[in-house]
Design an enzyme around this catalytic site. Structure first.
Site, short mmCIF file in Angstrom:
data_model
loop_
_atom_site.label_atom_id
_atom_site.label_comp_id
_atom_site.label_asym_id
_atom_site.label_seq_id
_atom_site.Cartn_x
_atom_site.Cartn_y
_atom_site.Cartn_z
CB ALA A 175 -0.94 0.00 1.20
N GLY B 244 1.78 1.62 -3.50
CA GLY B 244 0.57 1.95 -4.27
C GLY B 244 0.10 3.38 -4.06
CG ASP B 245 -0.05 7.06 -0.76
OD1 ASP B 245 -1.19 7.52 -0.96
OD2 ASP B 245 0.89 7.73 -0.30
CB ALA B 246 4.32 6.43 -4.32
CB SER C 284 0.30 10.30 -5.33
OG SER C 284 0.52 11.69 -5.28
#
Length: 134
Positions: free
Chosen positions: A22, A25-27, A30
Site C-alpha cells: 500500500a 501503491g499510494d505513490a 498519486s
C-alpha cells in the site's frame, strides 16, 4: 544496482507486507493522478494540488475501489482483502475506519501490480476498465 521499473515475481510480491504494498501503491496512485491532471489541463500548481487532493484521499480511493471491485482478478482480490484486513499502526485523520481500510486495500493492489511490472493491468484498473483510455 536498483533501477526505476525493476520488478519482482508475483510470489515474492505476495510475500511483501500488504501495508508495504500500500505504501508503494499510494505513490503510484498519486503520480497517476498528478500526471493525468498535468497532461489534461494547464492549471497552475496550486489548482493542481487542490484537484489532486480531491482524488488522492481515503474517501475518494474507497469509492474508486468499490467501482473496480468487479474487475479484480482472484489474485488481486486476495491482495486487496489482506491489506484491508491488516491491522494498521496509523489512523486516518480525515476518513472513517471503513474508508481507510478500503483505501489501504486499493493502494496495495496498485503496489502489487507496480512491483510485479504489470503496468498494462495497472493502467486498465486506473482507467476503470476502459481499455481505450491510456
Amino acid at each position: 544496482m536498483f533501477k526505476l521499473g525493476d520488478k519482482i515475481d508475483k510470489q515474492s510480491a505476495i510475500n511483501i507486507s500488504p501495508v508495504v504494498l500500500a505504501f508503494v501503491g499510494d505513490a503510484v496512485y498519486s503520480l497517476f493522478v498528478r500526471e493525468r491532471l498535468v497532461f489534461n489541463s494547464d492549471y497552475k500548481t496550486g489548482a493542481l494540488n487542490i484537484l489532486a487532493t480531491k482524488e488522492v484521499n481515503a474517501g475518494a480511493q474507497a469509492e474508486f475501489i468499490k467501482d473496480i471491485m468487479p474487475l479484480l482478478t482472484e489474485e488481486e482480490a486476495g491482495v486487496f482483502k489482506r491489506a484491508r484486513n491488516t491491522k494498521k499502526k496509523t489512523k486516518s485523520k480525515s476518513a472513517s475506519v471503513a474508508d481507510y481500510n478500503l483505501s489501504t486495500g486499493f493502494e496495495a493492489v496498485l503496489g502489487f501490480l507496480f512491483v510485479t511490472g504489470d503496468y498494462e493491468r495497472l493502467n486498465y484498473l486506473l482507467n476503470k476498465g476502459n481499455s481505450d483510455e491510456s
